[in-house]
Design an enzyme around this catalytic site. Structure first.
Site, PDB file in Angstrom:
ATOM      1  N   LYS A 195      42.953  32.615  35.741  1.00 43.44           N
ATOM      2  CA  LYS A 195      43.395  34.627  35.248  1.00 43.44           C
ATOM      3  C   LYS A 195      44.436  35.149  36.808  1.00 43.44           C
ATOM      4  CE  LYS A 195      40.139  37.115  37.487  1.00 43.44           C
ATOM      5  NZ  LYS A 195      39.159  38.149  37.538  1.00 43.44           N
ATOM      6  N   LYS A 197      33.296  35.044  44.123  1.00 43.91           N
ATOM      7  CA  LYS A 197      33.642  35.636  45.515  1.00 43.91           C
ATOM      8  C   LYS A 197      33.321  34.799  46.205  1.00 43.91           C
ATOM      9  CE  LYS A 197      35.424  39.982  43.285  1.00 43.91           C
ATOM     10  NZ  LYS A 197      35.228  40.981  43.014  1.00 43.91           N
ATOM     11  N   LYS A 202      44.259  39.524  41.055  1.00 44.76           N
ATOM     12  CA  LYS A 202      44.532  40.183  42.211  1.00 44.76           C
ATOM     13  C   LYS A 202      44.509  39.783  43.717  1.00 44.76           C
ATOM     14  CE  LYS A 202      42.751  44.279  41.141  1.00 44.76           C
ATOM     15  NZ  LYS A 202      42.716  45.757  40.830  1.00 44.76           N
TER      16      LYS A 202
HETATM   17  P1  TYM Z   1      39.507  45.398  38.536  1.00 49.41           P
HETATM   18  O1  TYM Z   1      39.849  46.378  39.162  1.00 49.41           O
HETATM   19  O2  TYM Z   1      39.534  43.691  39.099  1.00 49.41           O
HETATM   20  O3  TYM Z   1      40.051  45.144  36.923  1.00 49.41           O
HETATM   21  C1  TYM Z   1      40.533  46.193  36.384  1.00 49.41           C
HETATM   22  C2  TYM Z   1      40.483  45.691  34.361  1.00 49.41           C
HETATM   23  O4  TYM Z   1      41.603  44.166  34.418  1.00 49.41           O
HETATM   24  C3  TYM Z   1      40.514  43.668  33.781  1.00 49.41           C
HETATM   25  N1  TYM Z   1      41.433  42.428  34.525  1.00 49.41           N
HETATM   26  C4  TYM Z   1      42.300  41.831  32.980  1.00 49.41           C
HETATM   27  N2  TYM Z   1      42.189  41.303  32.116  1.00 49.41           N
HETATM   28  C5  TYM Z   1      42.744  40.158  31.471  1.00 49.41           C
HETATM   29  N3  TYM Z   1      43.306  38.911  32.246  1.00 49.41           N
HETATM   30  C6  TYM Z   1      43.175  39.725  33.369  1.00 49.41           C
HETATM   31  N4  TYM Z   1      44.087  38.434  33.983  1.00 49.41           N
HETATM   32  C7  TYM Z   1      42.762  40.136  33.791  1.00 49.41           C
HETATM   33  N5  TYM Z   1      42.787  40.749  35.180  1.00 49.41           N
HETATM   34  C8  TYM Z   1      41.840  42.172  35.434  1.00 49.41           C
HETATM   35  C9  TYM Z   1      39.296  43.367  34.563  1.00 49.41           C
HETATM   36  O5  TYM Z   1      38.700  42.860  33.143  1.00 49.41           O
HETATM   37  C10 TYM Z   1      38.732  44.772  34.550  1.00 49.41           C
HETATM   38  O6  TYM Z   1      39.029  45.405  32.916  1.00 49.41           O
HETATM   39  N6  TYM Z   1      34.765  45.030  38.164  1.00 49.41           N
HETATM   40  C11 TYM Z   1      35.578  45.797  37.628  1.00 49.41           C
HETATM   41  C12 TYM Z   1      36.090  47.330  37.723  1.00 49.41           C
HETATM   42  C13 TYM Z   1      34.503  47.820  37.484  1.00 49.41           C
HETATM   43  C14 TYM Z   1      34.219  48.581  36.248  1.00 49.41           C
HETATM   44  C15 TYM Z   1      33.184  49.049  35.815  1.00 49.41           C
HETATM   45  C16 TYM Z   1      35.373  48.002  34.691  1.00 49.41           C
HETATM   46  C17 TYM Z   1      33.975  48.987  38.069  1.00 49.41           C
HETATM   47  N7  TYM Z   1      33.054  49.352  37.236  1.00 49.41           N
HETATM   48  C18 TYM Z   1      32.514  50.340  35.125  1.00 49.41           C
HETATM   49  C19 TYM Z   1      34.937  48.967  33.996  1.00 49.41           C
HETATM   50  C20 TYM Z   1      32.936  49.234  33.752  1.00 49.41           C
HETATM   51  C21 TYM Z   1      36.656  45.192  38.214  1.00 49.41           C
HETATM   52  O7  TYM Z   1      36.695  44.098  38.627  1.00 49.41           O
HETATM   53  O8  TYM Z   1      38.042  45.362  37.486  1.00 49.41           O
END
Ligand code: TYM
Length: 334
Positions: free
Chosen positions: A197, A114, A200
């Protein structure tokens, strides 16, 4: 005996979740309501680590929460809440920040990706400490399992390291959480760039399937998904990553094992297969889209559901934080 705990978080950084979020994470949240004491949060504090607008964030937080309920989270069985409603997240994050090495935080690949994308000038310290706030989210609730996609694995390792470090230094306080990553859906890829991947922040609009998107554009994107040379529908990750991605998606959405799909489409072209994928995506997305719209039509009711979630979340977070303050040596309020 109490049920094991599950916690996960999702960012309100877009106007809709996408298929990767849904298959990699949200679907597991729904399944894990069964058998777990479940906590799921919309992580708005994480969303401010990159440039944003206040009004847009507020809207997206509601849209994110509505999608979680619409996808099947039941407020009677799960605690669904907004991270900023529970002050302990930032409080614990600070304690954990003070236990984290600069090198350790600097090794996080998501931060490196990022910060490279945004450039040094627009990379804030919040982005650097992002994974430590995530560790606080998880440890506050003493979570046993954390359903996530593969991209979160390194953050989960850091969380475990920080929990162990705190426990070792100040006495057993935190449960060691384990990632819950489902094979086959842990990395759904971009329809236009099947080695990357679906994301967003980095996918082009043509590469991403949004949960709230209308059927027409969804179908068009799937029909135009990059496929590979040849015309066979076989699972070959190396030579046919586009078809492999669509097979994984179709298998996850319909519950059909990949070898069975390969047999079913033997001798048929990409077109027929893609049409079926589009149909399965639409069948999954349509009811979620409709329920989301209904939930968003009554913001006051949605806000009340989140307020009830916050009350339940605060009770657990306060208990952990009280222990942390004591163990870490903070003076009690007389
Ligand atoms: P975020 O908001 O980017 O994504 C949410 C969840 O979706 C999963 N994900 C995917 N899984 C499979 N294929 C993909 N292309 C794909 N893109 C996204 C992510 O792995 C995630 O599980 N850092 C985390 C948010 C967070 C969090 C937490 C997660 C904050 N605190 C505590 C677990 C526990 C994140 O960026 O998610």
């Amino acid at each position: 005996m109490a049920s094991p705990r599950v916690l996960s978080g999702i960012q309100p950084t877009a106007d809709s979740f996408h298929l990767g979020n849904y298959l990699g994470a949200v679907r597991q949240y729904v399944a894990m309501q069964e058998g777990y004491d479940a906590f799921y949060c919309v992580v708005d504090l994480h969303a401010i680590t990159v440039e944003y607008q206040a009004e847009v964030l507020r809207r997206r937080s509601r849209v994110a929460a509505a999608q979680l309920f619409a996808a099947g989270l039941d407020p009677d069985r799960s605690t669904v809440f907004v991270q900023s409603h529970v002050r302990e997240h930032t409080e614990l994050a600070w304690v954990l920040i003070c236990l984290t090495g600069m090198g350790e935080a600097g090794r996080m690949t998501q931060f490196k990706d990022k910060s490279a994308r945004y450039g040094e000038g627009s990379t804030g310290v919040g982005l650097f400490t992002y994974p430590i706030l995530q560790a606080a989210d998880i440890l506050l609730y003493q979570a046993n399992k954390v359903p996530v996609g593969a991209d979160q694995k390194q953050h989960l390792e850091l969380t475990r390291d920080l929990a162990q470090r705190f426990n070792h230094r100040f006495g057993e306080t935190f449960t060691l959480p384990e990632p819950y990553i489902v094979k086959g859906v842990e990395k759904i890829t971009d329809l236009q760039d099947p080695l990357a991947k679906m994301s967003k922040s980095s996918s082009s609009p043509a590469g991403i399937l949004d949960l709230l998107e209308q059927p027409g554009p969804l179908r068009k994107k799937i029909m135009r998904a990059v496929t590979d040379t040849g015309s066979e529908i076989v699972f070959d990750e190396e030579n046919k990553p586009g078809i492999a991605n669509l097979l994984r998606i179709q298998s996850a959405l319909t519950g059909t094992p990949i070898p069975e799909l390969e047999a079913r489409y033997a001798g048929q072209g990409y077109g027929t297969f893609k049409k079926d994928v589009a149909e399965a995506v639409e069948e999954t997305f349509a009811p979620i889209r409709e329920r989301t719209e209904k939930l968003l039509a009554d913001e006051a009711a949605l806000d009340r559901m989140l307020a009830a979630g916050a009350v339940k979340a605060r009770a657990v977070a306060a208990e952990t934080m009280e222990k942390v303050r004591d163990r870490a040596g903070f003076l009690p309020v007389a």
